[in-house]
Enzyme design. Structure first.
Site, PDB file in Angstrom:
ATOM      1  N   ASP A   1       0.925  -1.195   0.107  1.00  0.00           N
ATOM      2  CA  ASP A   1      -0.109   0.029  -0.029  1.00  0.00           C
ATOM      3  C   ASP A   1       0.897   1.183   0.059  1.00  0.00           C
ATOM      4  O   ASP A   1       1.729   1.522   1.249  1.00  0.00           O
ATOM      5  CB  ASP A   1      -0.877  -0.102   1.167  1.00  0.00           C
ATOM      6  CG  ASP A   1      -1.958   1.426   1.191  1.00  0.00           C
ATOM      7  OD1 ASP A   1      -1.663   2.302   0.747  1.00  0.00           O
ATOM      8  OD2 ASP A   1      -2.765   0.971   1.776  1.00  0.00           O
ATOM      9  N   HIS A   2       1.106   1.962  -1.144  1.00  0.00           N
ATOM     10  CA  HIS A   2       2.083   2.729  -1.076  1.00  0.00           C
ATOM     11  C   HIS A   2       1.886   3.917  -0.215  1.00  0.00           C
ATOM     12  O   HIS A   2       2.922   4.587   0.109  1.00  0.00           O
ATOM     13  CB  HIS A   2       2.431   3.347  -2.716  1.00  0.00           C
ATOM     14  CG  HIS A   2       1.215   4.139  -3.269  1.00  0.00           C
ATOM     15  ND1 HIS A   2       0.216   3.841  -3.901  1.00  0.00           N
ATOM     16  CD2 HIS A   2       0.960   5.537  -3.373  1.00  0.00           C
ATOM     17  CE1 HIS A   2      -0.550   4.550  -4.270  1.00  0.00           C
ATOM     18  NE2 HIS A   2      -0.056   5.846  -3.673  1.00  0.00           N
TER      19      HIS A   2
ATOM     20  N   HIS B   1      -5.973   2.796   1.171  1.00  0.00           N
ATOM     21  CA  HIS B   1      -5.168   3.698   1.827  1.00  0.00           C
ATOM     22  C   HIS B   1      -5.878   4.420   2.930  1.00  0.00           C
ATOM     23  O   HIS B   1      -5.489   4.929   3.835  1.00  0.00           O
ATOM     24  CB  HIS B   1      -5.088   4.807   0.735  1.00  0.00           C
ATOM     25  CG  HIS B   1      -4.533   4.240  -0.506  1.00  0.00           C
ATOM     26  ND1 HIS B   1      -3.398   3.385  -0.492  1.00  0.00           N
ATOM     27  CD2 HIS B   1      -4.845   4.394  -2.037  1.00  0.00           C
ATOM     28  CE1 HIS B   1      -3.165   2.933  -2.051  1.00  0.00           C
ATOM     29  NE2 HIS B   1      -3.837   3.865  -2.805  1.00  0.00           N
TER      30      HIS B   1
ATOM     31  N   LYS C   1      -4.543  18.833  -5.609  1.00  0.00           N
ATOM     32  CA  LYS C   1      -4.153  17.508  -5.431  1.00  0.00           C
ATOM     33  C   LYS C   1      -3.566  17.579  -4.052  1.00  0.00           C
ATOM     34  O   LYS C   1      -2.620  18.287  -3.756  1.00  0.00           O
ATOM     35  CB  LYS C   1      -3.061  16.904  -6.219  1.00  0.00           C
ATOM     36  CG  LYS C   1      -2.381  15.734  -6.009  1.00  0.00           C
ATOM     37  CD  LYS C   1      -1.381  15.378  -7.002  1.00  0.00           C
ATOM     38  CE  LYS C   1      -0.387  14.283  -6.568  1.00  0.00           C
ATOM     39  NZ  LYS C   1      -1.308  13.097  -6.618  1.00  0.00           N
TER      40      LYS C   1
END
Length: 500
Positions: free
Chosen positions: A179-180, A242, A347
């Site tokens: 899970d980055h 996430h 973002k």
């Protein structure tokens, strides 16, 4: 756990894909450039496409073109890369790969240490695992580890089936589910902020915290991922992994020791304590949205239903916000609000911890709102912490003014700040699984999300699209908090954000 400068061969299945070019090759290069990799390593790219070693190395050099600096030679680095054309269903391909790995073990002194990185469609995971075992690729004098990208299934049952297949070959401690988000600096810092600072940990409970908000917003649409996104949506793509991982880190109890097993155990307890919903209750706790046309970065952009490979009548959500309740002693009564979406204003990923107001504040003018204390953890693109306090400004003043204490982690040297994949690859090479997800975490996350998914699948959204591209989501998301007398905090503006 192994030591620094680990020796290993990394076998990347799907080495001609986008993930390998954008993330994996640059991450391995940065580890090499920083001295965390010695010369005792090799990377074997595996894919169906017929390429020579030289063609593959040219691809590697292109992917690291903007990272070269100093005396690190791209030529020397890329010489550690080898390509093996491969058919995942053909046993002969595995036998040839075994022979190649044996030769590279001798050349690079890697002692049989292997990382098998599956950067490809999950339907092949089981087949690859079975053939790796049957053809003896996992039987070496060193260690073998399996790295798996999401999506890990599309619901609990498919995830369990996939896990059962993999567990026939690899034990749980050999499996590294990426899970980055768990590789991001400030996500890893959540534990440090909490457990190394008594000023926070002593207040980290329902007596002092009003609510916690987690926002992960993107300006991009689905781009060329329409086909994948139609079967995924924001719920599966972001919330199941996430967002719930960040909730678990924020809500977990202090681990007995800073060991992988202890940290994972505390995260699992949080996921077990999530308040369950029936399908009929989902709309009380969760809001879904889908973007329409709008303006993003001064460009007019299409609606989701107008994107490539998207159903013109799509019921897929591109936005999710929700209210999570954790029914345990520490968090009873404190809502955790999450929201994530595409085509939003900016973002950004950030966590806002809002502390409770004082019962009586002597430094607030009559009929004026009290500005609450906020702890903001900036995950991306900026990395850092902001603490919003109240102080007096101006001689003789008897009222308070909001002030901010800022710490920026990556302001001075963004170029050399380690990226998530770089950290996680290095952790895997060293045998540190702390920042990878255990099967118990995956299973509990799917069980929680499946109820929401079923409710939304069984009831078509009547008002899609329901938020304009370039906004912060549908007005129903604001209403979700307004019911509790709260609002979303906008970190940049220092005020709350509205979608209207």
């Amino acid at each position: 756990m192994t030591t620094n400068n680990p020796k290993s061969i990394i076998v990347i299945f799907g080495a001609t894909g986008d993930l390998a070019k954008r993330k994996l090759f640059p991450s391995i290069f940065r580890l090499y450039r920083s001295g965390k990799l010695s010369e005792d390593f090799a990377v074997v790219g595996v894919a169906r496409r017929p390429l020579t070693n030289d063609e593959f190395r040219d691809n590697v050099k292109k992917s690291i073109g903007n990272l070269q600096e100093g005396n690190v030679s791209a030529e020397t680095f890329s010489s550690h890369f080898y390509y093996h054309p491969f058919d995942v269903t053909n046993v002969a391909s595995y036998q040839e790969l075994k022979s190649l790995l044996g030769d590279l073990d001798g050349k690079y002194h890697t002692e049989g240490n292997r990382i098998f990185y599956l950067a490809m469609a999950p339907e092949f995971f089981g087949t690859i695992g079975e053939n790796l075992k049957s053809e003896g690729l996992t039987s070496t004098g060193g260690w073998s580890r399996l790295v798996i990208e999401k999506p890990f299934g599309h619901d609990y049952e498919s995830a369990k089936e996939l896990n059962d297949q993999i567990r026939h070959v690899f034990t749980e401690d050999q499996i590294y589910r990426i899970d980055h988000y768990l590789g991001k600096e400030m996500v890893q810092n959540i534990e440090v902020i909490r457990f190394a600072n008594p000023i926070f940990e002593s207040l980290w409970n329902n007596q002092y915290i009003s609510n916690i908000q987690i926002t992960s917003s993107e300006t991009l649409g689905v781009e060329d991922r329409g086909r994948y996104y139609e079967s995924s949506g924001a719920l599966r793509d972001m919330v199941q992994n996430h967002m719930l991982q960040m909730v678990a880190l924020l809500a977990m109890e202090p681990p007995i020791k800073l060991k992988t097993e202890e940290i994972r155990s505390e995260k699992v307890k949080v996921l077990r304590a999530l308040r369950n919903m029936s399908e009929d209750e989902v709309d009380e706790y969760f809001v879904r949205g889908q973007y329409g046309r709008g303006i993003v970065n001064e460009q007019e952009v299409p609606a989701y239903r107008e994107e490539n490979s998207v159903d013109p009548e799509s019921n897929t959500e591109t936005f999710v916000s929700g209210k999570l309740m954790i029914d345990n002693f520490r968090w009873a009564g404190v809502p955790f609000y999450i929201r994530t979406g595409k085509r939003m204003t900016k973002k950004s990923t950030e966590i806002v911890v809002q502390f409770k107001d004082l019962p009586m504040n002597l430094y607030v003018e009559k009929d004026k709102a009290i500005h609450p204390n906020l702890l903001v953890i900036h995950i991306q693109p900026e990395e850092g912490i902001t603490l919003h306090l109240n102080a007096r400004k101006g001689e003789g003043s008897t009222t308070s003014t909001p002030i901010k204490l800022d710490y920026c982690n990556n302001c001075d040297d963004k170029m050399n700040t380690p990226e998530a994949y770089e950290r996680l690859l290095y952790d895997c090479m060293r045998g540190d699984a702390t920042n990878f997800t255990h099967w118990d975490e995956v299973a509990l996350s799917w069980k929680f999300v499946d109820t929401i998914s079923r409710a939304w699948t069984n009831k078509k959204a009547e008002n899609f699209p329901n938020y304009e591209s370039g906004s912060m989501g549908p007005k129903e998301s604001d209403a979700l908090l307004a019911k509790d007398g709260l609002h979303w905090w906008s970190v940049e503006a220092d005020t709350h954000s509205r979608s209207e």
